[in-house]
Design a protein around this motif. Structure first.
Motif, PDB file in Angstrom:
ATOM      1  N   ASN A  33       0.438  -1.516   0.083  1.00  0.00           N
ATOM      2  CA  ASN A  33       0.453   0.022   0.107  1.00  0.00           C
ATOM      3  C   ASN A  33       0.833   1.409  -0.052  1.00  0.00           C
ATOM      4  O   ASN A  33       0.524   2.390  -0.847  1.00  0.00           O
ATOM      5  CB  ASN A  33      -1.188   0.496   1.024  1.00  0.00           C
ATOM      6  CG  ASN A  33      -1.955  -0.854   1.002  1.00  0.00           C
ATOM      7  OD1 ASN A  33      -2.737  -1.830  -0.354  1.00  0.00           O
ATOM      8  ND2 ASN A  33      -2.531  -1.355   2.772  1.00  0.00           N
ATOM      9  N   TYR A  34       2.300   1.281   0.716  1.00  0.00           N
ATOM     10  CA  TYR A  34       2.810   2.124   0.891  1.00  0.00           C
ATOM     11  C   TYR A  34       3.580   2.526  -0.440  1.00  0.00           C
ATOM     12  O   TYR A  34       3.790   3.306  -1.155  1.00  0.00           O
ATOM     13  CB  TYR A  34       3.882   2.147   2.095  1.00  0.00           C
ATOM     14  CG  TYR A  34       5.051   3.059   1.851  1.00  0.00           C
ATOM     15  CD1 TYR A  34       4.059   4.923   2.283  1.00  0.00           C
ATOM     16  CD2 TYR A  34       5.880   3.461   1.583  1.00  0.00           C
ATOM     17  CE1 TYR A  34       5.188   5.598   2.868  1.00  0.00           C
ATOM     18  CE2 TYR A  34       7.090   4.047   2.171  1.00  0.00           C
ATOM     19  CZ  TYR A  34       6.159   5.318   2.172  1.00  0.00           C
ATOM     20  OH  TYR A  34       7.992   6.531   2.318  1.00  0.00           O
ATOM     21  N   LEU A  35       4.016   1.044  -1.277  1.00  0.00           N
ATOM     22  CA  LEU A  35       4.356   1.136  -2.391  1.00  0.00           C
ATOM     23  C   LEU A  35       3.687   2.122  -3.127  1.00  0.00           C
ATOM     24  O   LEU A  35       4.359   2.930  -4.152  1.00  0.00           O
ATOM     25  CB  LEU A  35       5.035   0.484  -2.728  1.00  0.00           C
ATOM     26  CG  LEU A  35       5.092   0.126  -4.288  1.00  0.00           C
ATOM     27  CD1 LEU A  35       7.061   0.748  -4.811  1.00  0.00           C
ATOM     28  CD2 LEU A  35       5.681  -1.603  -4.882  1.00  0.00           C
ATOM     29  N   VAL A  36       2.381   1.492  -3.492  1.00  0.00           N
ATOM     30  CA  VAL A  36       1.280   2.204  -4.503  1.00  0.00           C
ATOM     31  C   VAL A  36       1.358   3.538  -4.235  1.00  0.00           C
ATOM     32  O   VAL A  36       1.050   3.845  -5.081  1.00  0.00           O
ATOM     33  CB  VAL A  36       0.058   1.655  -4.626  1.00  0.00           C
ATOM     34  CG1 VAL A  36      -1.256   2.222  -5.616  1.00  0.00           C
ATOM     35  CG2 VAL A  36       0.209   0.071  -4.712  1.00  0.00           C
ATOM     36  N   ARG A  37       1.661   4.028  -3.490  1.00  0.00           N
ATOM     37  CA  ARG A  37       1.077   5.548  -3.344  1.00  0.00           C
ATOM     38  C   ARG A  37       2.235   6.231  -3.164  1.00  0.00           C
ATOM     39  O   ARG A  37       2.203   7.317  -3.989  1.00  0.00           O
ATOM     40  CB  ARG A  37       0.692   6.149  -1.838  1.00  0.00           C
ATOM     41  CG  ARG A  37      -0.917   5.532  -1.064  1.00  0.00           C
ATOM     42  CD  ARG A  37      -1.470   6.098   0.460  1.00  0.00           C
ATOM     43  NE  ARG A  37      -0.126   5.697   1.517  1.00  0.00           N
ATOM     44  CZ  ARG A  37      -0.358   4.899   2.371  1.00  0.00           C
ATOM     45  NH1 ARG A  37      -1.341   3.754   1.658  1.00  0.00           N
ATOM     46  NH2 ARG A  37       0.476   4.900   2.836  1.00  0.00           N
ATOM     47  N   ARG A  38       3.691   6.258  -2.468  1.00  0.00           N
ATOM     48  CA  ARG A  38       4.544   6.423  -2.927  1.00  0.00           C
ATOM     49  C   ARG A  38       4.426   6.484  -4.400  1.00  0.00           C
ATOM     50  O   ARG A  38       4.964   7.359  -4.943  1.00  0.00           O
ATOM     51  CB  ARG A  38       5.685   6.151  -2.874  1.00  0.00           C
ATOM     52  CG  ARG A  38       5.227   6.415  -0.242  1.00  0.00           C
ATOM     53  CD  ARG A  38       6.171   7.184  -0.256  1.00  0.00           C
ATOM     54  NE  ARG A  38       8.000   7.958  -1.033  1.00  0.00           N
ATOM     55  CZ  ARG A  38       8.439   8.739  -0.699  1.00  0.00           C
ATOM     56  NH1 ARG A  38       7.492   8.747   0.697  1.00  0.00           N
ATOM     57  NH2 ARG A  38       9.719   8.964  -0.710  1.00  0.00           N
ATOM     58  N   TRP A  39       4.653   5.332  -5.396  1.00  0.00           N
ATOM     59  CA  TRP A  39       4.770   5.814  -6.591  1.00  0.00           C
ATOM     60  C   TRP A  39       4.001   5.831  -7.231  1.00  0.00           C
ATOM     61  O   TRP A  39       4.664   6.838  -8.639  1.00  0.00           O
ATOM     62  CB  TRP A  39       4.908   3.732  -6.587  1.00  0.00           C
ATOM     63  CG  TRP A  39       5.050   3.298  -8.389  1.00  0.00           C
ATOM     64  CD1 TRP A  39       3.639   3.349  -9.508  1.00  0.00           C
ATOM     65  CD2 TRP A  39       6.274   3.207  -9.072  1.00  0.00           C
ATOM     66  NE1 TRP A  39       3.735   2.628 -10.742  1.00  0.00           N
ATOM     67  CE2 TRP A  39       5.343   2.381 -10.197  1.00  0.00           C
ATOM     68  CE3 TRP A  39       7.329   3.066  -9.282  1.00  0.00           C
ATOM     69  CZ2 TRP A  39       6.941   2.328 -11.513  1.00  0.00           C
ATOM     70  CZ3 TRP A  39       8.834   2.865  -9.084  1.00  0.00           C
ATOM     71  CH2 TRP A  39       8.317   2.148 -11.159  1.00  0.00           C
ATOM     72  N   GLU A  40       2.422   5.620  -7.183  1.00  0.00           N
ATOM     73  CA  GLU A  40       1.816   6.690  -8.012  1.00  0.00           C
ATOM     74  C   GLU A  40       2.172   8.068  -7.496  1.00  0.00           C
ATOM     75  O   GLU A  40       1.692   8.933  -9.027  1.00  0.00           O
ATOM     76  CB  GLU A  40       0.602   6.652  -7.770  1.00  0.00           C
ATOM     77  CG  GLU A  40       0.022   4.811  -7.678  1.00  0.00           C
ATOM     78  CD  GLU A  40      -1.697   4.720  -7.456  1.00  0.00           C
ATOM     79  OE1 GLU A  40      -2.144   5.674  -6.633  1.00  0.00           O
ATOM     80  OE2 GLU A  40      -2.402   4.107  -7.928  1.00  0.00           O
ATOM     81  N   HIS A  41       1.711   9.364  -7.096  1.00  0.00           N
ATOM     82  CA  HIS A  41       2.680  10.009  -6.429  1.00  0.00           C
ATOM     83  C   HIS A  41       3.904  10.559  -7.745  1.00  0.00           C
ATOM     84  O   HIS A  41       3.629  11.418  -7.990  1.00  0.00           O
ATOM     85  CB  HIS A  41       2.557  10.282  -4.841  1.00  0.00           C
ATOM     86  CG  HIS A  41       1.826  10.543  -4.245  1.00  0.00           C
ATOM     87  ND1 HIS A  41       1.756  10.477  -2.580  1.00  0.00           N
ATOM     88  CD2 HIS A  41       0.498  10.484  -4.450  1.00  0.00           C
ATOM     89  CE1 HIS A  41       0.656  10.176  -2.467  1.00  0.00           C
ATOM     90  NE2 HIS A  41      -0.336  10.629  -3.970  1.00  0.00           N
TER      91      HIS A  41
END
Length: 412
Positions: free
Chosen positions: A399-407
């Motif tokens: 979940n953290y990866l997805v947020r950081r990746w999309e940002h």
């Protein structure tokens, strides 16, 4: 079957609840709703399966991320989930799918060792990330693991060793993942946007250039995720990547714009480009491949006639015809020997043995994609799948990866 698993500290039952809607029926035939991606959902396969099985197939074709979301949030909207093994880490804990009874899989013993042990042979190294064997069997406590049992989470089917590709690029210059981040390709590189896959392409490229490393490349820590996504943000700001793609159609389009170009590309996309006459070449990275393994799972909601039809469809995929169609699309099947009689000797030698083509090689639609004398990049099935360094993965901190990746991709 009723098992218990734990998600976020809460017990979740994976026993089958009462269906939320009646099974679909069309003119007396079961309608099987199959949720997946364009990698396996091709029209010739749908028509062949319908004819052989006497059922109606409704293909729900989405990009990988959207298919994952639907698999997690709306299990009542599909009957068969045709996706990737790393998705199981998201979907199994929600109770969206039910275990598959191995005794109902006719060719189970023909499936090779790769999805059952993570290696084609004991001499091969195991790779990190979403190793299919680590999430294959349903354990006594309802979790997933590699200890054999009578039920599996997903039937292993299509798989491959992926890297990246180039159009208008010297094949000799694509010998390392680091080429993806080479300043020479600034403004002419593309990257897939799915965090579970694209992050690994980025990571392998950055590691090859000495710009980033991790203790376990298949399962990054919070600090490592922050470091990788900060690196991605920097490349985005410098305009290194011209485009980010979510589905294969976007990838194929990106590889035809403003040549030369280099970037993330699946083998099914390679086949589509070659069928259009685009001279795309696929890298054989010295660091090894990123691997993926696909399979089919059963929605927790299906039962009775629809469940029977779903098992028939799963078994049909192992009968050989589907595997031959997938070979012509650049992918491998979990029980290759059943595929062999459905390929010509020339096709088998080209796709599975890595030999130069004696005659033209065609795709599922009959379009020539390789000329006589051409050989597939990377060699044979054994050579390519034995060089996996990491499997596509849903990391512990996904979940953290997805947020950081999309940002990082959006510049927020």
């Amino acid at each position: 079957m009723s098992v218990e698993t734990v998600s976020g500290g809460k017990s979740v039952s994976t026993s089958k609840p009462a269906p939320t809607s009646a099974p679909a029926v069309s003119a007396g035939k079961p309608v099987l709703r199959v949720l997946g991606t364009s990698v396996t959902q091709i029209e010739p396969l749908r028509k062949a399966a319908q004819e052989d099985l006497g059922i109606v197939l409704d293909f729900i074709t989405l990009d990988g991320t959207e298919a994952q979301r639907r698999g997690v949030l709306a299990p009542q909207s599909f009957d068969v989930y045709d996706q990737w093994f790393h998705d199981i880490d998201l979907i199994w804990p929600t109770g969206s799918i039910q275990g598959i009874d191995v005794s109902r899989i006719d060719r189970w013993e023909q499936i090779n060792a790769l999805p059952k042990t993570g290696r084609l042979s004991p001499h091969n190294r195991s790779a990190g990330g979403g190793d299919p064997s680590k999430r294959l069997y349903v354990q006594l406590d309802g979790s997933l693991g590699d200890a054999p049992s009578d039920f599996i989470s997903m039937l292993p089917t299509v798989h491959n060793a992926d890297s990246f590709a180039g159009v208008g690029a010297d094949p000799k210059a694509l010998s390392s993942w680091g080429s993806l981040l080479d300043p020479e390709w600034a403004g002419r590189a593309v990257l897939q946007s799915d965090a579970a896959i694209g992050s690994l392409d980025m990571l392998l490229a950055a590691r090859a250039r000495g710009e980033f490393d991790a203790e376990d490349i298949g399962n990054l820590s919070l600090e490592e995720i922050a470091g990788l996504t900060d690196l991605l943000r920097g490349y985005r700001k410098r305009g290194h990547f011209r485009r980010y793609w979510a589905d294969e159609a976007e990838a194929v389009a990106a590889m035809q714009e403003q040549k030369p170009v280099i970037g993330s590309l699946w083998w099914s996309g390679v086949i589509k480009l070659r069928a259009r006459g685009v001279p795309v070449v696929v890298a054989t990275p010295e660091e090894g491949y990123r691997g993926w393994f696909g399979g089919m799972a059963l929605s927790v909601h299906i039962e009775d006639r629809v469940l029977d039809a779903a098992y028939e469809y799963l078994n049909w995929w192992l009968d050989g015809y589907a595997g031959a169609m997938m070979a012509r699309n650049g992918a491998y099947m979990s029980n290759p020997e059943a595929v062999r009689p459905h390929l010509s000797a020339n096709e088998w030698a080209f796709w599975y043995e890595g030999k130069p083509a004696r005659d033209a090689i065609t795709d599922p639609d009959g379009c020539e994609i390789y000329a006589p004398g051409d050989a597939r990049e990377g060699g044979s099935y054994s050579q390519r799948m034995s060089r996996i360094v990491v499997w596509d993965a849903v990391m512990d901190e996904h979940n953290y990866l997805v947020r950081r990746w999309e940002h990082a991709l959006s510049g927020r």
